[in-house]
Write an enzyme that holds these catalytic residues in place. Structure first.
Site, PDB file in Angstrom:
ATOM      1  N   ASP A 155     -45.807  34.651  43.267  1.00  0.00           N
ATOM      2  CA  ASP A 155     -45.449  35.101  41.912  1.00  0.00           C
ATOM      3  C   ASP A 155     -43.952  35.372  41.897  1.00  0.00           C
ATOM      4  OD1 ASP A 155     -45.457  36.582  39.307  1.00  0.00           O
ATOM      5  OD2 ASP A 155     -47.613  36.670  39.623  1.00  0.00           O
ATOM      6  N   TYR A 184     -46.560  26.811  23.602  1.00  0.00           N
ATOM      7  CA  TYR A 184     -47.595  27.100  24.607  1.00  0.00           C
ATOM      8  C   TYR A 184     -48.671  26.013  24.591  1.00  0.00           C
ATOM      9  CZ  TYR A 184     -51.333  29.834  26.913  1.00  0.00           C
ATOM     10  OH  TYR A 184     -52.338  30.279  27.747  1.00  0.00           O
TER      11      TYR A 184
HETATM   12  N1  LIG Z   1     -55.189  36.023  29.124  1.00  0.00           N
HETATM   13  C1  LIG Z   1     -55.606  35.064  28.326  1.00  0.00           C
HETATM   14  O1  LIG Z   1     -56.219  35.356  27.261  1.00  0.00           O
HETATM   15  C2  LIG Z   1     -55.421  33.612  28.674  1.00  0.00           C
HETATM   16  C3  LIG Z   1     -56.084  32.660  27.899  1.00  0.00           C
HETATM   17  C4  LIG Z   1     -55.968  31.312  28.227  1.00  0.00           C
HETATM   18  C5  LIG Z   1     -55.210  30.926  29.303  1.00  0.00           C
HETATM   19  N2  LIG Z   1     -54.554  31.873  30.054  1.00  0.00           N
HETATM   20  C6  LIG Z   1     -53.793  31.386  31.199  1.00  0.00           C
HETATM   21  O2  LIG Z   1     -54.255  32.016  32.383  1.00  0.00           O
HETATM   22  C7  LIG Z   1     -53.205  32.058  33.349  1.00  0.00           C
HETATM   23  C8  LIG Z   1     -53.124  33.460  33.932  1.00  0.00           C
HETATM   24  O3  LIG Z   1     -52.703  34.351  32.912  1.00  0.00           O
HETATM   25  P1  LIG Z   1     -53.123  35.893  32.840  1.00  0.00           P
HETATM   26  O4  LIG Z   1     -53.978  36.057  31.651  1.00  0.00           O
HETATM   27  O5  LIG Z   1     -53.628  36.358  34.171  1.00  0.00           O
HETATM   28  O6  LIG Z   1     -51.717  36.559  32.467  1.00  0.00           O
HETATM   29  P2  LIG Z   1     -50.640  37.383  33.310  1.00  0.00           P
HETATM   30  O7  LIG Z   1     -49.440  37.432  32.452  1.00  0.00           O
HETATM   31  O8  LIG Z   1     -51.237  38.646  33.786  1.00  0.00           O
HETATM   32  O9  LIG Z   1     -50.378  36.457  34.585  1.00  0.00           O
HETATM   33  C9  LIG Z   1     -49.486  35.391  34.604  1.00  0.00           C
HETATM   34  C10 LIG Z   1     -48.704  35.471  35.893  1.00  0.00           C
HETATM   35  O10 LIG Z   1     -47.791  34.360  35.939  1.00  0.00           O
HETATM   36  C11 LIG Z   1     -46.586  34.839  36.498  1.00  0.00           C
HETATM   37  N3  LIG Z   1     -45.442  33.985  36.184  1.00  0.00           N
HETATM   38  C12 LIG Z   1     -44.754  33.902  35.012  1.00  0.00           C
HETATM   39  N4  LIG Z   1     -43.710  33.054  35.143  1.00  0.00           N
HETATM   40  C13 LIG Z   1     -43.744  32.587  36.422  1.00  0.00           C
HETATM   41  C14 LIG Z   1     -42.960  31.680  37.171  1.00  0.00           C
HETATM   42  N5  LIG Z   1     -41.872  31.083  36.643  1.00  0.00           N
HETATM   43  N6  LIG Z   1     -43.305  31.433  38.462  1.00  0.00           N
HETATM   44  C15 LIG Z   1     -44.369  32.041  39.003  1.00  0.00           C
HETATM   45  N7  LIG Z   1     -45.155  32.918  38.368  1.00  0.00           N
HETATM   46  C16 LIG Z   1     -44.850  33.187  37.080  1.00  0.00           C
HETATM   47  C17 LIG Z   1     -46.430  36.236  35.916  1.00  0.00           C
HETATM   48  O11 LIG Z   1     -45.499  37.010  36.646  1.00  0.00           O
HETATM   49  C18 LIG Z   1     -47.857  36.755  35.975  1.00  0.00           C
HETATM   50  O12 LIG Z   1     -48.127  37.434  37.185  1.00  0.00           O
HETATM   51  C19 LIG Z   1     -51.958  31.577  32.630  1.00  0.00           C
HETATM   52  O13 LIG Z   1     -51.722  30.219  32.948  1.00  0.00           O
HETATM   53  C20 LIG Z   1     -52.328  31.708  31.166  1.00  0.00           C
HETATM   54  O14 LIG Z   1     -51.591  30.818  30.338  1.00  0.00           O
HETATM   55  C21 LIG Z   1     -54.640  33.200  29.751  1.00  0.00           C
END
Ligand SMILES: NC(=O)c1ccc[n+]([C@@H]2O[C@H](COP(=O)([O-])OP(=O)(O)OC[C@H]3O[C@@H](n4cnc5c(N)ncnc54)[C@H](O)[C@@H]3O)[C@@H](O)[C@H]2O)c1
Length: 242
Positions: A37, A150
């Protein structure tokens, strides 16, 4: 023998949210995990909590040189069996309010990061095969207003999954795609929780999902239980994408 005995996985964006849930479950089921991360403090703390089976390495997924270092560190933990391209950013805005920098940043993290991850894993998985799981979204299955930057990346993740699955099948590298719906993580804090709950009311299953519920599907795709699956797109979304 535990489900993921003798297997090591690399998870991007693993310091919190869905990635952290995946790391916890993999370690609980005998696997080793390189948590990566850009959130160093949270990533280190999670690795410390999980003990000898986990390590943290800073990886900005949009930086190809850092991918090479992360893969080397994952291999130092044990035989590398898979990758979860989980890192992502989400900054909803109308099209007119989306500037070039915001558009490019979504591209760099969500799309370029996924490409670089798939590319970096081919050499380590070439000999024995393995599994790559890409995290898309329901925004990669249907149109969602105010998320053009997105959504574009998440449709791309879905398409890259299928192209990679076609190309890498001969190497016994499976590539599948997961489409979470509204999942209760920090990412949803971009909106009021009341708004998230209103959106959930429109689904057949009228609640937010949990990171653990997504992790269960990801672990299935990483395991041999899904050995005949590649190029698949699986929604875990309470029916949001119907
Ligand atoms: N939470 C939702 O409702 C939801 C819905 C659909 C898809 N997603 C997808 O699920 C995945 C996980 O998201 P989440 O919900 O756990 O959110 P989150 O924000 O808690 O986790 C995302 C993680 O990605 C990391 N990150 C951001 N930029 C980065 C980079 N340049 N390099 C490395 N790491 C980086 C962040 O620091 C964070 O720890 C993502 O791809 C998100 O798009 C989430």
């Amino acid at each position: 023998m535990a489900r993921f005995d003798q297997q090591t996985f690399l998870i991007t964006g693993g310091a919190r949210g869905m990635g952290a849930a995946q790391a916890r479950k993999l370690v609980a089921q005998g696997g080793k995990v390189l948590i990566t991360d850009i959130l160093e403090e949270q990533g280190q703390a999670l690795a410390a909590e999980l003990g000898a089976s986990a390590r943290f390495c800073r990886l900005d997924v949009s930086d190809e040189a850092q991918w090479a270092q992360a893969v080397t560190q994952a291999q130092a933990l044990g035989h590398l069996s898979g990758l979860v391209n989980n890192a992502g950013i989400f900054a909803p805005a109308s099209i007119e309010n989306t500037d070039l920098a915001q558009f490019e940043q979504h591209f760099r993290v969500n799309q370029l990061g996924t490409f670089l991850g798939i590319k970096a894993m081919i050499a380590p998985l070439r000999e024995k095969g393995g599994s790559i799981v890409n995290i898309s979204s329901t925004a990669g299955l249907r149109g969602v207003a105010h998320t053009l930057a997105y959504s574009g990346t998440k449709w791309a993740v879905r398409g890259m999954t299928k192209a990679a699955a076609r190309e890498l099948g001969d190497l016994k590298i499976r590539v599948n795609c997961v489409h979470p719906g509204l999942i209760d993580t920090d990412m949803l804090k971009v909106r009021d929780q009341a708004e998230n709950l209103i959106q959930a009311q429109a689904q057949p299953i009228k609640r937010l999902g949990s990171a653990d519920e997504v992790a269960d599907l990801v672990l299935f795709l990483l395991s041999p239980e899904s050995a005949f699956m590649t190029g698949a797109e699986l929604a875990v979304d309470g029916g949001r994408s119907l």
